[in-house]
Design a protein around this motif. Structure first.
Motif, PDB file in Angstrom:
ATOM      1  N   ILE A 197     -29.896   5.088  38.196  1.00 23.50           N
ATOM      2  CA  ILE A 197     -29.620   5.068  39.637  1.00 23.50           C
ATOM      3  C   ILE A 197     -30.791   4.362  40.323  1.00 23.50           C
ATOM      4  O   ILE A 197     -31.954   4.672  40.030  1.00 23.50           O
ATOM      5  CB  ILE A 197     -29.516   6.505  40.189  1.00 23.50           C
TER       6      ILE A 197
ATOM      7  N   GLY B 122     -20.299  17.239  42.747  1.00 22.54           N
ATOM      8  CA  GLY B 122     -21.074  17.919  41.711  1.00 22.54           C
ATOM      9  C   GLY B 122     -22.536  18.100  42.060  1.00 22.54           C
ATOM     10  O   GLY B 122     -23.065  19.214  42.022  1.00 22.54           O
ATOM     11  N   LEU B 123     -23.200  17.006  42.425  1.00 23.72           N
ATOM     12  CA  LEU B 123     -24.640  17.101  42.699  1.00 23.72           C
ATOM     13  C   LEU B 123     -24.933  17.877  43.981  1.00 23.72           C
ATOM     14  O   LEU B 123     -25.970  18.526  44.078  1.00 23.72           O
ATOM     15  CB  LEU B 123     -25.261  15.706  42.765  1.00 23.72           C
TER      16      LEU B 123
ATOM     17  N   ASP C 107     -30.613  11.186  30.071  1.00 21.33           N
ATOM     18  CA  ASP C 107     -29.630  10.301  29.439  1.00 21.33           C
ATOM     19  C   ASP C 107     -30.149   8.877  29.354  1.00 21.33           C
ATOM     20  O   ASP C 107     -31.174   8.534  29.947  1.00 21.33           O
ATOM     21  CB  ASP C 107     -28.285  10.351  30.198  1.00 21.33           C
TER      22      ASP C 107
ATOM     23  N   LYS D 286     -20.886  11.155  31.436  1.00 21.80           N
ATOM     24  CA  LYS D 286     -19.962  10.257  32.131  1.00 21.80           C
ATOM     25  C   LYS D 286     -20.592   8.883  32.339  1.00 21.80           C
ATOM     26  O   LYS D 286     -19.950   7.861  32.193  1.00 21.80           O
ATOM     27  CB  LYS D 286     -19.588  10.898  33.481  1.00 21.80           C
ATOM     28  N   PHE D 287     -21.888   8.896  32.691  1.00 22.03           N
ATOM     29  CA  PHE D 287     -22.529   7.626  33.070  1.00 22.03           C
ATOM     30  C   PHE D 287     -23.343   7.011  31.914  1.00 22.03           C
ATOM     31  O   PHE D 287     -24.221   6.193  32.140  1.00 22.03           O
ATOM     32  CB  PHE D 287     -23.408   7.825  34.301  1.00 22.03           C
TER      33      PHE D 287
ATOM     34  N   ASN E 201     -22.168  14.711  34.167  1.00 19.31           N
ATOM     35  CA  ASN E 201     -22.564  13.421  34.766  1.00 19.31           C
ATOM     36  C   ASN E 201     -23.258  12.547  33.735  1.00 19.31           C
ATOM     37  O   ASN E 201     -22.963  11.360  33.610  1.00 19.31           O
ATOM     38  CB  ASN E 201     -23.521  13.649  35.931  1.00 19.31           C
TER      39      ASN E 201
ATOM     40  N   ILE F 202     -26.936  10.194  46.652  1.00 26.43           N
ATOM     41  CA  ILE F 202     -26.043  10.883  45.714  1.00 26.43           C
ATOM     42  C   ILE F 202     -25.997  12.395  45.907  1.00 26.43           C
ATOM     43  O   ILE F 202     -25.094  13.045  45.402  1.00 26.43           O
ATOM     44  CB  ILE F 202     -26.398  10.580  44.235  1.00 26.43           C
TER      45      ILE F 202
ATOM     46  N   GLN G 298     -21.074   8.894  46.322  1.00 26.86           N
ATOM     47  CA  GLN G 298     -21.400   8.394  45.000  1.00 26.86           C
ATOM     48  C   GLN G 298     -22.317   7.197  45.160  1.00 26.86           C
ATOM     49  O   GLN G 298     -22.418   6.618  46.233  1.00 26.86           O
ATOM     50  CB  GLN G 298     -20.108   8.008  44.278  1.00 26.86           C
ATOM     51  N   ALA G 299     -23.003   6.852  44.039  1.00 24.40           N
ATOM     52  CA  ALA G 299     -24.016   5.792  44.129  1.00 24.40           C
ATOM     53  C   ALA G 299     -23.431   4.501  44.687  1.00 24.40           C
ATOM     54  O   ALA G 299     -24.008   3.865  45.532  1.00 24.40           O
ATOM     55  CB  ALA G 299     -24.649   5.562  42.771  1.00 24.40           C
TER      56      ALA G 299
ATOM     57  N   GLY H 255     -14.284  11.260  39.562  1.00 21.89           N
ATOM     58  CA  GLY H 255     -15.223  12.196  40.200  1.00 21.89           C
ATOM     59  C   GLY H 255     -15.042  12.229  41.706  1.00 21.89           C
ATOM     60  O   GLY H 255     -14.386  11.375  42.294  1.00 21.89           O
ATOM     61  N   THR H 256     -15.631  13.246  42.306  1.00 21.37           N
ATOM     62  CA  THR H 256     -15.437  13.462  43.748  1.00 21.37           C
ATOM     63  C   THR H 256     -16.721  13.299  44.531  1.00 21.37           C
ATOM     64  O   THR H 256     -16.711  13.230  45.739  1.00 21.37           O
ATOM     65  CB  THR H 256     -14.977  14.902  43.996  1.00 21.37           C
ATOM     66  N   GLY H 257     -17.856  13.266  43.832  1.00 17.91           N
ATOM     67  CA  GLY H 257     -19.123  13.214  44.560  1.00 17.91           C
ATOM     68  C   GLY H 257     -19.548  14.576  45.074  1.00 17.91           C
ATOM     69  O   GLY H 257     -20.378  14.687  45.954  1.00 17.91           O
TER      70      GLY H 257
ATOM     71  N   THR I 177     -17.873   3.445  41.738  1.00 17.65           N
ATOM     72  CA  THR I 177     -18.022   4.571  40.800  1.00 17.65           C
ATOM     73  C   THR I 177     -16.714   5.320  40.593  1.00 17.65           C
ATOM     74  O   THR I 177     -16.325   5.610  39.463  1.00 17.65           O
ATOM     75  CB  THR I 177     -19.101   5.548  41.311  1.00 17.65           C
TER      76      THR I 177
HETATM   77  P1  ADP Z   1     -19.286  12.636  40.874  1.00 13.29           P
HETATM   78  O1  ADP Z   1     -19.915  12.630  39.535  1.00 13.29           O
HETATM   79  O2  ADP Z   1     -18.085  13.489  40.970  1.00 13.29           O
HETATM   80  O3  ADP Z   1     -19.089  11.268  41.441  1.00 13.29           O
HETATM   81  P2  ADP Z   1     -21.780  13.867  41.688  1.00 13.29           P
HETATM   82  O4  ADP Z   1     -22.179  14.511  42.969  1.00 13.29           O
HETATM   83  O5  ADP Z   1     -21.898  14.683  40.450  1.00 13.29           O
HETATM   84  O6  ADP Z   1     -20.305  13.351  41.889  1.00 13.29           O
HETATM   85  O7  ADP Z   1     -22.621  12.558  41.514  1.00 13.29           O
HETATM   86  C1  ADP Z   1     -22.780  11.681  42.600  1.00 13.29           C
HETATM   87  C2  ADP Z   1     -23.123  10.295  42.128  1.00 13.29           C
HETATM   88  O8  ADP Z   1     -24.424  10.271  41.569  1.00 13.29           O
HETATM   89  C3  ADP Z   1     -22.235   9.758  41.037  1.00 13.29           C
HETATM   90  O9  ADP Z   1     -21.044   9.245  41.540  1.00 13.29           O
HETATM   91  C4  ADP Z   1     -23.113   8.699  40.412  1.00 13.29           C
HETATM   92  O10 ADP Z   1     -23.058   7.523  41.168  1.00 13.29           O
HETATM   93  C5  ADP Z   1     -24.497   9.284  40.542  1.00 13.29           C
HETATM   94  N1  ADP Z   1     -24.937   9.973  39.307  1.00 13.29           N
HETATM   95  C6  ADP Z   1     -24.972  11.298  39.059  1.00 13.29           C
HETATM   96  N2  ADP Z   1     -25.473  11.563  37.830  1.00 13.29           N
HETATM   97  C7  ADP Z   1     -25.767  10.384  37.282  1.00 13.29           C
HETATM   98  C8  ADP Z   1     -26.327   9.983  36.009  1.00 13.29           C
HETATM   99  N3  ADP Z   1     -26.677  10.865  35.062  1.00 13.29           N
HETATM  100  N4  ADP Z   1     -26.494   8.655  35.806  1.00 13.29           N
HETATM  101  C9  ADP Z   1     -26.158   7.753  36.735  1.00 13.29           C
HETATM  102  N5  ADP Z   1     -25.629   8.060  37.927  1.00 13.29           N
HETATM  103  C10 ADP Z   1     -25.435   9.347  38.209  1.00 13.29           C
END
Ligand code: ADP
Length: 576
Positions: free
Chosen positions: A359, A388-389, A354, A325-326, A322, A367, A373-374, A384-386, A378
């Motif tokens: 956010i 991971g977190l 990072d 990615k961001f 993540n 999230i 996702q935020a 991404g699928t949302g 996104t």
């Molecule tokens: P995905 O990355 O597959 O969309 P996650 O559950 O990992 O799903 O993350 C959910 C959302 O949280 C992301 O879509 C993003 O909007 C936000 N996010 C996660 N990590 C970060 C980060 N390091 N910086 C900014 N936004 C983040």
């Protein structure tokens, strides 16, 4: 004769009467006792509890009378109920113009004397009477009248009691019905969970099999001197395949975690090595984006600790993925420090920081919800699928920890969590290091020499067979094939093999059963190492493998390096 008047509230009165559910029921002792007492006290041959229905009067209890009902038209009681507050007395029917020619007077049962007390319920409705009848003209004295009134109140009490019982029974029935319905719904929910798990397990197999083909074939094409202009396309294909596989794994994983089906391992592992590998895995992407990737590990952290390395990698992988990615510029940093040290264990704090898009406060809670996702753009921009977190959050919760986050839009984010790990004593640390050196003396070289080893490949799926054998042939492995468990067992009986690669889901006899049968052969045959090839990422399989005598497993789609090193490890052909 004068016909009885119909009360003004007749419809309601009838509805009230019906609510007792008493008409046409069997005789009951408590009512019969009352009529017996009434006839004795009043000294009459007949005593009745009558209820005035639409067109008849029906007797709930009767002393001295055979009939169970008579027509309402002739009923004395039908007159009596019109005067709810009074005892209705006819001293001599022949002298009363309302009754003198009534068939019940002129004929049987010869009602010459009648005295009835209306049965008035709590709502004020006259339902019928408690009455006494004689065949001669006469009257009741005051004491008899009072007793008859008292007894009529007893009848009403019995009737009200009956109604309460009926209500209670109905409530009970309703409650039971509700409970049965709840049980049914619970059953249904449980069944659908099982069905969902089965579906996922099957889907996992169904999706991974063709993915195996895509990834494996692409791998082979890349290794097979592709034309210059094909390399980028093949790499894209390979990358897409790997991504899809990661996605399938995420979804499966999330479901397992949600179902609480995660077992955490507690095994020694090298935390320095793991984090360096992680960095290695992300460095290419970071360099491509021009983002610095830094790793800070507290120098007091011992190399070897005990815990679940797979889950730790999964956590860090998600957070680092993540972060990278961001983040478009600046840096991504993983740091690990000791928060607490005890004689037996360590509490470590992991931080992934990072300098990315950040956010906002409002988005932070969102999230962690699955598939969320935020903001909507996104997915379009970053993919991404949302999930991971959500996985990170659940995995930490299951280990009594939690994810903390601080973030500033446009400035960057910091995700951190704490986990406890056992310390490894010096003796086992030494053994681990020794084993590692013995088994992987040339770990810097990409593939071990496997030439000359003979492998039985038990696999029913032809694509998987082709892919596995392409790899094996490249390493000069001699291959024999079986397409189901039964054939595998027979081949083992007839031939000598250095190792068996056993698919789990096969027709005729599955991999577990075949492994068991091979172990039962005994002698050197039982010694042949068996590696399961499984497309299912379902947990619990690993324990099951060991209980069927299998050494290890290889997840399909194959990672050629893993296949190569596991073959080397279990056949001990580790010289290069
Ligand atoms: P995905 O990355 O597959 O969309 P996650 O559950 O990992 O799903 O993350 C959910 C959302 O949280 C992301 O879509 C993003 O909007 C936000 N996010 C996660 N990590 C970060 C980060 N390091 N910086 C900014 N936004 C983040």
């Amino acid at each position: 004769m004068i016909a009885p008047k119909v009360p003004d509230n007749e419809n309601e009165r009838l509805r009230n009467l019906q609510s007792y559910n008493i008409l046409d029921t069997f005789p009951e002792q408590q009512y019969d006792d009352i009529t017996t007492i009434a006839s004795q006290i009043c000294n009459t041959p007949i005593s009745l509890i009558t209820l005035v229905d639409k067109n008849r009067q029906w007797f709930k209890s009767r002393v001295g009378l055979g009939a169970t009902e008579t027509s309402r038209e002739y009923a004395f009681c039908a007159h009596a109920i019109n005067e709810p507050d009074q005892l209705f007395e006819v001293k001599n029917s022949f002298e009363d113009k309302r009754f003198h020619d009534n068939p019940l007077v002129t004929g049987e049962p010869r009602v010459i004397f009648y005295a009835g007390v209306p049965l008035v319920n709590s709502a004020g409705f006259s339902l019928g009477t408690l009455c006494v009848i004689d065949h001669e003209p006469r009257s009741l004295n005051d004491q008899q009248k009072e007793t008859l009134k008292a007894l009529s109140r007893q009848v009403i009490s019995q009737l009200e009691l009956r109604k309460k019982n009926i209500q209670l029974e109905e409530e009970l029935k309703l409650k039971e019905e509700r409970e049965t319905e709840l049980i049914r719904l619970k059953d249904l929910a449980e069944k659908s969970i099982v069905a969902k798990e089965e579906f996922l397990s099957n889907m996992s197999h169904e999706i991974r099999t063709p993915l195996n083909a895509v990834i494996g074939m692409t791998h082979l094409l890349i290794e097979n001197n592709p034309r210059e202009d094909q390399i980028a396309k093949l790499n894209t294909l390979h990358f897409a395949g790997e991504n899809l596989l990661a996605l399938v794994n995420d979804i499966l994983d999330y479901n397992k975690i949600e179902a609480g089906k995660v077992n955490f391992e507690n095994i020694p592992f090298n935390i320095i090595e793991i984090t360096q590998n992680l960095k290695q895995a992300f460095i290419f992407k970071a360099e491509e984006k021009g983002v610095a990737l830094k790793l800070f590990i507290d120098s007091d952290i011992p190399e070897l600790i005990k815990g679940d390395p797979t889950r730790l990698v999964q956590l860090l992988n998600n957070l680092l993925g993540n972060a990278l990615k961001f983040t478009q510029k600046g840096k991504v940093c993983l740091s690990i420090e000791i928060l607490e040290e005890n004689p037996d264990n360590l509490l470590l704090r992991f931080k992934v920081k990072d300098t990315g898009i950040g956010i906002s406060k409002e988005q932070i809670d969102k999230i962690f919800e699955r598939f969320s996702q935020a903001n909507e753009s996104t997915t379009r921009k970053y993919g991404g699928t949302g999930l991971g977190l959500s996985i990170v959050k659940k995995l930490l919760e299951l280990q009594n920890s939690k994810i903390e986050i601080s973030s500033q839009p446009e400035q960057g984010s910091c995700f951190s969590f704490d986990l406890r790990f056992d310390k490894v004593n010096e003796e086992s640390a030494f053994v681990m290091n020794y084993k590692k050196k013995e088994q992987f003396p040339n770990s810097n070289k990409s593939a071990y020499d496997l030439s000359g080893i003979k492998v039985l490949l038990a696999e029913d799926n032809s694509i998987n067979q082709i892919i596995a054998s392409e790899f094996l042939k490249n390493w000069n492995v001699e291959i024999d094939y079986a397409v189901n468990g039964l054939e595998a067992v027979n081949k083992v009986i007839e031939n000598d093999y250095d190792l068996i690669l056993m698919d789990i889901q096969m027709p005729e006899m599955d991999g577990f059963e075949a492994a068991k049968k091979i172990k039962e052969l005994g002698g050197t045959k039982a010694e042949i190492p068996i590696l399961a090839m499984t497309a299912s990422a379902m947990l619990g399989v690993r324990n099951k493998l060991h209980s069927f005598g299998m050494k290890d497993h290889i997840l399909k789609p194959f990672n050629p390096k893993e296949l190569n090193s596991k073959l080397a490890k279990y056949t001990r052909k580790i010289k290069h």
